[in-house]
Design a protein around this motif. Sequence first.
Motif, PDB file in Angstrom:
ATOM      1  N   LEU A 138       0.961  -1.151  -0.079  1.00 15.21           N
ATOM      2  CA  LEU A 138      -0.167   0.501   0.004  1.00 15.21           C
ATOM      3  C   LEU A 138       0.799   1.209   0.250  1.00 15.21           C
ATOM      4  O   LEU A 138       0.187   2.388  -0.516  1.00 15.21           O
ATOM      5  CB  LEU A 138      -1.145   0.329   1.539  1.00 15.21           C
ATOM      6  N   ALA A 139       2.053   1.594   0.678  1.00 16.33           N
ATOM      7  CA  ALA A 139       2.880   2.381   0.340  1.00 16.33           C
ATOM      8  C   ALA A 139       3.477   2.272  -0.711  1.00 16.33           C
ATOM      9  O   ALA A 139       3.331   4.401  -1.109  1.00 16.33           O
ATOM     10  CB  ALA A 139       4.111   2.031   1.523  1.00 16.33           C
ATOM     11  N   TYR A 140       3.700   1.700  -1.437  1.00 18.71           N
ATOM     12  CA  TYR A 140       3.875   2.115  -2.726  1.00 18.71           C
ATOM     13  C   TYR A 140       2.717   2.879  -3.656  1.00 18.71           C
ATOM     14  O   TYR A 140       3.296   3.715  -4.266  1.00 18.71           O
ATOM     15  CB  TYR A 140       4.471   1.371  -3.826  1.00 18.71           C
ATOM     16  N   LEU A 141       1.720   2.370  -3.591  1.00 13.10           N
ATOM     17  CA  LEU A 141       0.626   3.272  -4.183  1.00 13.10           C
ATOM     18  C   LEU A 141       0.645   4.942  -3.454  1.00 13.10           C
ATOM     19  O   LEU A 141      -0.107   5.890  -4.483  1.00 13.10           O
ATOM     20  CB  LEU A 141      -0.786   2.656  -3.972  1.00 13.10           C
ATOM     21  N   GLU A 142       0.816   4.943  -2.318  1.00 14.17           N
ATOM     22  CA  GLU A 142       1.045   6.735  -2.194  1.00 14.17           C
ATOM     23  C   GLU A 142       2.281   7.343  -2.788  1.00 14.17           C
ATOM     24  O   GLU A 142       2.311   8.515  -2.691  1.00 14.17           O
ATOM     25  CB  GLU A 142       1.116   6.413  -0.490  1.00 14.17           C
ATOM     26  N   LEU A 143       3.425   6.927  -3.378  1.00  7.50           N
ATOM     27  CA  LEU A 143       4.342   7.662  -4.263  1.00  7.50           C
ATOM     28  C   LEU A 143       4.017   8.446  -5.659  1.00  7.50           C
ATOM     29  O   LEU A 143       2.985   7.637  -5.666  1.00  7.50           O
ATOM     30  CB  LEU A 143       5.658   6.714  -4.746  1.00  7.50           C
ATOM     31  N   GLY A 145       3.804   9.865  -8.264  1.00 12.11           N
ATOM     32  CA  GLY A 145       4.138   9.091 -10.309  1.00 12.11           C
ATOM     33  C   GLY A 145       5.557   9.709 -11.109  1.00 12.11           C
ATOM     34  O   GLY A 145       5.781  11.076 -10.595  1.00 12.11           O
ATOM     35  N   SER A 146       5.729   9.040 -10.611  1.00 12.72           N
ATOM     36  CA  SER A 146       7.429   8.883 -11.563  1.00 12.72           C
ATOM     37  C   SER A 146       7.595   7.576 -12.506  1.00 12.72           C
ATOM     38  O   SER A 146       6.964   6.915 -12.178  1.00 12.72           O
ATOM     39  CB  SER A 146       7.992   9.370 -10.834  1.00 12.72           C
ATOM     40  N   THR A 147       8.871   8.135 -13.122  1.00 13.74           N
ATOM     41  CA  THR A 147       9.743   7.741 -14.343  1.00 13.74           C
ATOM     42  C   THR A 147      10.263   7.304 -13.852  1.00 13.74           C
ATOM     43  O   THR A 147      11.407   5.631 -14.113  1.00 13.74           O
ATOM     44  CB  THR A 147       9.392   7.691 -16.090  1.00 13.74           C
ATOM     45  N   ALA A 148      11.311   7.432 -12.682  1.00 11.55           N
ATOM     46  CA  ALA A 148      12.649   7.681 -12.201  1.00 11.55           C
ATOM     47  C   ALA A 148      12.346   6.235 -11.202  1.00 11.55           C
ATOM     48  O   ALA A 148      11.801   6.136 -10.515  1.00 11.55           O
ATOM     49  CB  ALA A 148      12.966   8.135 -11.006  1.00 11.55           C
ATOM     50  N   PRO A 149      13.407   5.578 -10.860  1.00 10.74           N
ATOM     51  CA  PRO A 149      13.479   3.988 -10.885  1.00 10.74           C
ATOM     52  C   PRO A 149      13.496   4.159  -9.090  1.00 10.74           C
ATOM     53  O   PRO A 149      13.946   5.488  -8.512  1.00 10.74           O
ATOM     54  CB  PRO A 149      14.739   3.317 -10.480  1.00 10.74           C
TER      55      PRO A 149
END
Length: 164
Positions: A138-143, A145-149
Amino acid sequence: MIETAAREQRSAEPVVRPVRPRKLVKVPFVELADGRLQGVVSSGSDLARVYVSSISAATHGFSCSTNNNRPCGGLSGGSPCKHLRALADEAVLQYGLDRVARYLRAEAGDDDDLMSRLDGTREAAPAAGVFSRFLRHLAYLELPGSTAPIAEMHWFPAVSAEVR
């Protein structure tokens, strides 16, 4: 052989798509891991409550408790609760009946009713690790939007053009 060598040089690996589309509202997290079918199932009555449910591959023993380790009231009779049934149904949608049945060491039938093929009883299972992995996802959904790794996800499989 060249195809394999090229894939080993990439940091992304193709992901196997779900067998059929799933609705993530009821069962937002399902996995075949640690010798169990396990996941997180939303409560039907309280939006703030989720259940961590699991079925053991070795014994078909089942467990279900809230995110704060309170036992599920539906297990009082010793038979699987509605959360376990929802977990099994969504696992079949995600992975396919044959794969889930093989993982649980159960006979796969012609229908999709996996629970009818399991003969386990209630048994304790660790829920904290499953819930922790769910929260991590779920934490990744809060990041943003980005194309950076993202450094900590360099190992994570990604959908490639080959799979689409």
